[in-house]
Design a protein around this motif. Structure first.
Motif, PDB file in Angstrom:
ATOM      1  N   CYS A 157      44.792-103.221  48.444  1.00  0.00           N
ATOM      2  CA  CYS A 157      43.927-102.545  47.473  1.00  0.00           C
ATOM      3  C   CYS A 157      43.166-101.414  48.152  1.00  0.00           C
ATOM      4  O   CYS A 157      43.065-100.299  47.616  1.00  0.00           O
ATOM      5  CB  CYS A 157      42.946-103.539  46.860  1.00  0.00           C
ATOM      6  N   ARG A 158      42.641-101.687  49.340  1.00  0.00           N
ATOM      7  CA  ARG A 158      41.859-100.690  50.068  1.00  0.00           C
ATOM      8  C   ARG A 158      42.712 -99.516  50.518  1.00  0.00           C
ATOM      9  O   ARG A 158      42.316 -98.352  50.398  1.00  0.00           O
ATOM     10  CB  ARG A 158      41.211-101.360  51.279  1.00  0.00           C
ATOM     11  N   ASP A 159      43.917 -99.802  51.038  1.00  0.00           N
ATOM     12  CA  ASP A 159      44.760 -98.769  51.635  1.00  0.00           C
ATOM     13  C   ASP A 159      45.717 -98.126  50.642  1.00  0.00           C
ATOM     14  O   ASP A 159      46.556 -97.316  51.032  1.00  0.00           O
ATOM     15  CB  ASP A 159      45.563 -99.364  52.794  1.00  0.00           C
ATOM     16  N   THR A 160      45.630 -98.510  49.348  1.00  0.00           N
ATOM     17  CA  THR A 160      46.530 -98.030  48.292  1.00  0.00           C
ATOM     18  C   THR A 160      47.991 -98.149  48.732  1.00  0.00           C
ATOM     19  O   THR A 160      48.767 -97.199  48.658  1.00  0.00           O
ATOM     20  CB  THR A 160      46.217 -96.573  47.880  1.00  0.00           C
ATOM     21  N   VAL A 191      54.202-104.272  43.001  1.00  0.00           N
ATOM     22  CA  VAL A 191      53.028-103.854  42.252  1.00  0.00           C
ATOM     23  C   VAL A 191      52.181-102.897  43.084  1.00  0.00           C
ATOM     24  O   VAL A 191      52.284-102.835  44.315  1.00  0.00           O
ATOM     25  CB  VAL A 191      52.158-105.071  41.846  1.00  0.00           C
ATOM     26  N   GLU A 192      51.337-102.164  42.368  1.00  0.00           N
ATOM     27  CA  GLU A 192      50.317-101.322  42.994  1.00  0.00           C
ATOM     28  C   GLU A 192      48.977-102.023  42.753  1.00  0.00           C
ATOM     29  O   GLU A 192      48.410-101.949  41.665  1.00  0.00           O
ATOM     30  CB  GLU A 192      50.322 -99.923  42.374  1.00  0.00           C
ATOM     31  N   GLY A 252      54.643-102.220  50.662  1.00  0.00           N
ATOM     32  CA  GLY A 252      55.584-101.172  50.298  1.00  0.00           C
ATOM     33  C   GLY A 252      54.964 -99.807  50.505  1.00  0.00           C
ATOM     34  O   GLY A 252      53.983 -99.643  51.234  1.00  0.00           O
ATOM     35  N   PRO A 253      55.498 -98.800  49.850  1.00  0.00           N
ATOM     36  CA  PRO A 253      55.012 -97.425  50.036  1.00  0.00           C
ATOM     37  C   PRO A 253      53.612 -97.223  49.478  1.00  0.00           C
ATOM     38  O   PRO A 253      53.142 -97.975  48.623  1.00  0.00           O
ATOM     39  CB  PRO A 253      56.042 -96.581  49.282  1.00  0.00           C
ATOM     40  N   ARG A 254      52.931 -96.177  49.966  1.00  0.00           N
ATOM     41  CA  ARG A 254      51.619 -95.810  49.441  1.00  0.00           C
ATOM     42  C   ARG A 254      51.761 -95.304  48.006  1.00  0.00           C
ATOM     43  O   ARG A 254      52.818 -94.844  47.587  1.00  0.00           O
ATOM     44  CB  ARG A 254      51.000 -94.707  50.313  1.00  0.00           C
TER      45      ARG A 254
END
Length: 345
Positions: free
Chosen positions: A151-154, A173-174, A212-214
């Motif tokens: 959550c912090r690092d997106t 998920v994001e 996963g990816p940002r």
């Protein structure tokens, strides 16, 4: 180092831990010393291993930075009691797996240095407090930390999710934010494959979790707490209802858990409840036990179930009244002599 200087250093350290940023002038006023003495005391703290950061200029000041080790914490009486009570509650069984042992170790360290008057206050809370209720499913602390970091690092997150009926699926998920409700942890996240917001229970998220990816942060339609409350109280159910409760919102909100539904005020004497259930009859029973007079806005079908429930309860009450009016006791079945039948063995 004199006792006066040592006491001032402890006071300075306490100020740094109470507030993030201080100017030299503010510290000098609090300690009743000159700015030059503040600078010397700051250097003494650095020599003792405390990472005190300084910013130059008119708007500059001091800040206690993050070092490689945890510095001693200075707590006032109320803070010490609050921390001790919180640790004792966690040691008795929290919502995180493994936190009991860690909390017990921290509590033991804290109680060793508590003054006797504070130790008695904490002990009284423990001695005269009992817990009741079903324990919520535990969440692994490392999972909680990993999700919070995403959550912090997106950074997106991959995991296996298990629904209430046992079905499993892989999710990407994001993650947006975590919410703690009635002993359970929930994650509000954008489901990449479903192209929509979803609420996940952390105890049903199974590893191994992988990043996963940002991603670029999105804005949910409501704040996280409101969205999760809607998801666990109404949106997740096949039958959803809007009910007008004839009671003030302030009273209803204090009595009903967020897991029951979302309550919004209408006027000073009524409010709206949005709730749900997995069946119309279950929803009717759920509404009957709310403890308030109410009016059904939707769905209209629940009114029929309520009518059937009221009739069923009415028949049960009538049957009980009839049974209570019947004669009872030996005189109602005795023979001419008034005695009962003999039983032979």
């Amino acid at each position: 180092m004199s006792s006066e200087t040592s006491a001032r250093l402890l006071r300075l350290l306490s100020l740094f831990q109470a507030r993030r940023d201080w100017t030299g002038t503010e510290l000098a006023e609090r300690l009743s010393v000159t700015p030059r003495t503040v600078r010397r005391d700051v250097q003494r703290l650095r020599d003792l291993g405390y990472p005190v950061d300084a910013t130059p200029g008119v708007a500059g000041g001091y800040r206690l930075g993050a070092g490689s080790t945890l510095p001693p914490l200075l707590l006032d009486d109320e803070e010490a009691v609050a921390v001790a009570v919180g640790l004792r509650s966690a040691a008795a069984g929290g919502a995180l797996a493994g936190i009991e042992e860690t909390s017990a170790r921290a509590l033991a360290k804290l109680e060793q240095v508590l003054p006797s008057r504070l130790r008695r206050r904490v002990g009284a809370v423990n001695a005269f407090t009992d817990a009741i209720g079903r324990r919520a499913p535990l969440v692994e602390s490392e999972h909680l930390a990993e999700i919070a970091a995403c959550c912090r690092d997106t950074e997106s997150l991959r995991f296996v999710y298990r629904t209430y009926d046992g079905a499993e699926s892989r999710r990407l998920v994001e993650p947006h934010r975590m919410v703690h409700v009635s002993g359970r942890w929930y994650l509000l996240a954008w489901d990449v494959n479903r192209d929509d917001w979803r609420v996940f229970r952390l105890d049903r998220m199974e590893g191994p979790m992988s990043r996963g990816p940002r991603f670029r942060p999105r804005t949910p339609p409501d704040d996280a707490a409101t969205y999760v409350a809607k998801g666990i109280s109404s949106s997740a159910y096949s039958q959803q209802a809007r009910i007008i409760l004839h009671a003030p919102e302030s009273e209803v909100a204090q009595r009903l858990s967020p897991m029951v539904g979302i309550v919004t005020p209408i006027d000073e004497s009524s409010c709206e409840l949005r709730t749900g259930a997995h069946g119309m009859e279950t929803l009717a029973i759920h509404l009957a036990f709310l403890g308030y007079e109410f009016t059904v806005v939707e769905p209209p079908g629940v009114v029929e179930y309520l009518r059937e429930l009221a009739e069923r309860i009415g028949r049960a009450v009538a049957s009980a009244d009839s049974a209570a009016s019947l004669p009872s006791g030996p005189s109602a079945h005795s023979g001419p002599s008034g005695g009962g039948a003999e039983m032979s063995t």
